[in-house]
Design a protein around this motif. Structure first.
Motif, short mmCIF file in Angstrom:
data_model
loop_
_atom_site.label_atom_id
_atom_site.label_comp_id
_atom_site.label_asym_id
_atom_site.label_seq_id
_atom_site.Cartn_x
_atom_site.Cartn_y
_atom_site.Cartn_z
N ALA A 81 44.45 57.41 35.55
CA ALA A 81 44.59 58.55 36.06
C ALA A 81 43.61 59.75 35.71
CB ALA A 81 45.97 59.17 35.69
N VAL A 82 42.80 59.42 34.73
CA VAL A 82 41.57 60.24 34.25
C VAL A 82 40.26 59.99 34.67
CG1 VAL A 82 40.47 61.28 32.17
CG2 VAL A 82 42.89 60.61 32.14
N HIS A 83 39.87 58.77 34.51
CA HIS A 83 38.66 58.21 34.93
C HIS A 83 38.46 57.18 36.04
CE1 HIS A 83 39.12 55.06 32.15
NE2 HIS A 83 39.13 55.97 31.11
N GLY A 84 39.74 56.42 36.22
CA GLY A 84 39.81 55.25 37.12
C GLY A 84 38.98 54.15 36.90
N ARG A 85 38.43 53.97 35.90
CA ARG A 85 37.50 52.73 35.44
C ARG A 85 38.38 51.90 34.74
NH1 ARG A 85 34.05 57.25 33.89
NH2 ARG A 85 34.37 56.74 31.83
N GLU A 86 39.16 51.25 35.48
CA GLU A 86 40.23 50.14 34.94
C GLU A 86 40.30 49.04 36.06
OE1 GLU A 86 41.25 50.25 32.19
OE2 GLU A 86 41.24 52.41 31.36
N VAL A 87 40.48 48.02 35.74
CA VAL A 87 40.70 46.78 36.52
C VAL A 87 42.02 46.07 36.07
CG1 VAL A 87 38.30 46.62 37.31
CG2 VAL A 87 39.20 45.36 35.21
N PRO A 88 42.67 45.34 36.97
CA PRO A 88 43.78 44.35 36.65
C PRO A 88 43.32 43.18 35.60
CG PRO A 88 43.74 44.76 38.90
CD PRO A 88 42.23 45.06 38.43
N THR A 89 44.35 42.76 34.89
CA THR A 89 44.37 41.51 34.09
C THR A 89 45.34 40.64 34.35
OG1 THR A 89 43.09 40.64 32.20
CG2 THR A 89 44.57 42.39 31.91
N TRP A 90 45.39 39.68 33.48
CA TRP A 90 46.50 38.87 33.28
C TRP A 90 46.77 38.21 31.97
CZ3 TRP A 90 48.69 37.42 38.09
CH2 TRP A 90 49.93 36.79 38.18
N ASN A 91 47.83 38.76 31.33
CA ASN A 91 48.20 38.51 29.87
C ASN A 91 49.04 37.20 29.80
OD1 ASN A 91 46.72 40.70 29.16
ND2 ASN A 91 48.48 42.09 28.21
N TYR A 92 48.97 36.67 28.83
CA TYR A 92 49.57 35.18 28.41
C TYR A 92 49.64 34.58 27.26
CZ TYR A 92 44.81 33.34 29.19
OH TYR A 92 43.41 33.16 28.98
N ILE A 93 50.37 33.76 26.92
CA ILE A 93 50.48 33.02 25.75
C ILE A 93 50.17 31.44 26.02
CG2 ILE A 93 51.85 32.11 23.99
CD1 ILE A 93 53.13 34.91 23.88
N ALA A 94 49.11 30.76 25.40
CA ALA A 94 49.06 29.18 25.58
C ALA A 94 48.65 28.57 24.27
CB ALA A 94 47.89 29.19 26.44
N VAL A 95 49.04 27.50 24.25
CA VAL A 95 48.75 26.53 22.97
C VAL A 95 48.20 25.16 23.46
CG1 VAL A 95 49.72 25.34 20.91
CG2 VAL A 95 50.58 27.48 21.90
N HIS A 96 47.03 24.81 22.96
CA HIS A 96 46.46 23.63 23.27
C HIS A 96 46.67 22.67 22.00
CE1 HIS A 96 44.17 24.93 26.82
NE2 HIS A 96 45.09 25.02 27.09
N ALA A 97 46.98 21.49 22.15
CA ALA A 97 47.05 20.48 21.17
C ALA A 97 46.29 19.21 21.46
CB ALA A 97 48.50 20.26 20.73
#
Length: 209
Positions: A92-108
């Motif tokens: 709302a202030v400067h508009g310099r933001e983009v979407p992302t995706w948050n997640y949890i992952a484990v590789h064994a």
């Protein structure tokens, strides 16, 4: 797995807890000019080996595990959620933001072994059933012994067990650790409003980091 330092999770008990909670993963092998994967439930034996050991089973016709020698990868994808820029105060202030995706992952990672011994397969199915019935919150959990013995015996002949001693394990907890507290709180509150299980889990994780 590409993991910026802010998102690294390397505490073994946390990684084990995530594997047990997710339970369903993908076993990936490479060989003979191809990459193959099977999606299947796993049982983790945490104290078997320095990093634990994974167990699973496949149908006998599914031969990709023993056709491909060498290291295999078991991937566990945990909760995940789209993060809208609308949750960030800066939008709302400067508009310099983009979407992302948050997640949890484990590789064994490890070199898989196969087994067909009926007693070992029966033990695996018992552990997998108990784990799954608990997760399904059954008031009267189903047990392998509930099925006729001859039927169970025929089922054991139709599967192959997989043992994967974990040689290397890595976790990625992408929960906005690279953002300000205000950004994480704002995005988490917006996620919580969506009401889905994954959204709530990611929102809670973002509030904890």
């Amino acid at each position: 797995m590409y993991t910026p330092r802010a998102f690294v999770e390397d505490r073994l008990p946390v990684l084990h807890e995530a594997i047990r909670g997710i339970a369903f993963g993908a076993l990936v092998t490479a060989g003979e000019g191809a990459i193959e994967a099977t999606h299947l439930p796993f049982v983790l034996v945490p104290d078997e080996g320095p990093l634990g050991t994974l167990y699973a089973h496949v149908a006998r016709p599914n031969d990709h595990v023993w056709r491909h020698g060498g290291e295999a990868l078991a991937m566990f994808a945990g909760p995940h959620a789209y993060i809208s820029p609308n949750g960030y105060p800066g939008k709302a202030v400067h508009g310099r933001e983009v979407p992302t995706w948050n997640y949890i992952a484990v590789h064994a990672y490890g070199v898989p072994e196969t087994f067909t011994d009926p007693a070992a397969l029966l033990d695996l199915l018992g552990k997998l059933t108990d784990q799954s019935e608990r997760a399904a919150e059954q008031s009267v959990p189903w047990q392998v012994a509930d099925a006729p013995a001859d039927y169970v015996e025929s089922m054991l002949g139709a599967i192959v067990g997989i043992r994967l001693p974990i040689a290397r394990i890595e976790g990625k907890w992408k929960l906005g650790q690279n953002r300000s507290v205000e950004d994480r709180v704002g995005a988490a509150k917006l996620l919580a409003e969506r009401g889905g299980d994954d959204e709530r889990a990611i929102a809670e994780g973002m509030m904890r980091v």
